[in-house]
Design an enzyme around this catalytic site. Sequence first.
Site, PDB file in Angstrom:
ATOM      1  N   ASP A   4       8.944  40.399 144.380  1.00 24.62           N
ATOM      2  CA  ASP A   4       8.971  39.704 145.576  1.00 24.62           C
ATOM      3  C   ASP A   4       8.392  40.437 146.837  1.00 24.62           C
ATOM      4  OD1 ASP A   4       9.499  37.995 147.929  1.00 24.62           O
ATOM      5  OD2 ASP A   4      11.635  37.317 146.884  1.00 24.62           O
ATOM      6  N   GLY A  42       4.654  42.096 145.714  1.00 19.22           N
ATOM      7  CA  GLY A  42       3.403  41.463 145.905  1.00 19.22           C
ATOM      8  C   GLY A  42       3.789  39.949 146.096  1.00 19.22           C
ATOM      9  N   ASP A  43       2.665  39.328 146.100  1.00 17.59           N
ATOM     10  CA  ASP A  43       2.540  37.795 146.234  1.00 17.59           C
ATOM     11  C   ASP A  43       2.185  37.056 145.210  1.00 17.59           C
ATOM     12  OD1 ASP A  43       1.850  35.313 147.279  1.00 17.59           O
ATOM     13  OD2 ASP A  43       0.844  35.872 149.070  1.00 17.59           O
ATOM     14  N   ARG A  81      12.954  27.195 142.078  1.00 16.32           N
ATOM     15  CA  ARG A  81      12.686  26.221 143.444  1.00 16.32           C
ATOM     16  C   ARG A  81      11.473  26.871 144.139  1.00 16.32           C
ATOM     17  NH1 ARG A  81      18.534  27.402 145.882  1.00 16.32           N
ATOM     18  NH2 ARG A  81      18.097  29.534 145.293  1.00 16.32           N
ATOM     19  N   HIS A 109       8.187  23.219 143.616  1.00 19.75           N
ATOM     20  CA  HIS A 109       8.293  21.845 144.380  1.00 19.75           C
ATOM     21  C   HIS A 109       7.819  22.135 145.626  1.00 19.75           C
ATOM     22  CE1 HIS A 109      12.568  23.009 146.231  1.00 19.75           C
ATOM     23  NE2 HIS A 109      11.839  23.901 146.403  1.00 19.75           N
TER      24      HIS A 109
END
Length: 332
Positions: free
Chosen positions: A196, A222-223, A239, A242
């Site tokens: 994260d 990180g991304d 989640r 979506h």
Amino acid sequence: MTASPTRKVLDLMIGYWASQSVYVATKLNLPEHIAAGHTTSHELAAVTGTHERSLFQLMRFLVGLGVLQGDDETGFSLTPSSELLKEDAPDSLRDLVLMYGEEFYQTWGNLLHNVQTGQPAFEATFGASMYPYFTANQESARRFDGTMAGGAFFTDLPRVFDFSATPTVVDIAGGTGGLLSEVLKASPQTKGVLFDQAHVIEAAKEAMADRGLTDRVSYAEGDYTEALPDGGDVYLWSRILHSRSDASCVDLLKRCRDALNPDGTVIVLERTIPPTGESSLGLWFDMQMMVLVGGTERSEKEYADLFDRSGLALHSVLPLSLDMFAIVAKRA
């Protein structure tokens, strides 16, 4: 007896009366005050600074909804539902209720604009898309993180999927590690990687220490739209998809396939769109994702198609609580 069409429409139209009443009770900390011994409308009005008669009417309504029990003569008390509204409840829903009663409630007022233009209602309401809005509004961001930190379905995952032979689980955008901790508790020999952003990881380290899991978790900053940690045996995506377009999902899943160990597994946790005519929370949250970020829930077939385009293959779909599913894929 089946409700008349008129009653059906009326029930649909007044649904927000209940949700806003629960929101106000939570905002006023009524569950905490009742637990502390303030059980009448007179006592509660004094500690909350509210209008006594109006507060009594609110509480009487909440009794009718099953959120509270009792009356003004014997005293009001909590039910299992209102226990969840307390901030210190183990599985507190306070952050969720406050966010649904404030930003999300306002957002749904622009549903017509959303349907007419395709612009997410959240953006039309607040002048910014949701994630930049949270960056600029830290209390809202904290609440949103609170709504994502837990899930009644977290404990379901290790019951339906056997992690006992899994050396390493990577939780993508794992927040404070609620899901990962359930996996690790169920599979003592498994190690976890929580991936994260930096500010989230600091909170996750504290949460994992409180759970006694410090020695079994490593952290990667990180991304996920840019890079993923390599070498995991199971990658969890809870989640996330979506909120993304099909093209973005394919890019993410391709990156995940490349990072995955050869015999590894990808588990997507989402609600799905049921066959036509069936009721499901998937249909409700499909609308929620549309108004918030222009996202969508997907059918099993649509997930299979995303996997196919990503070099993966749908393996199984495992039901969890609250109409969630663990959608399992492996390398094609």
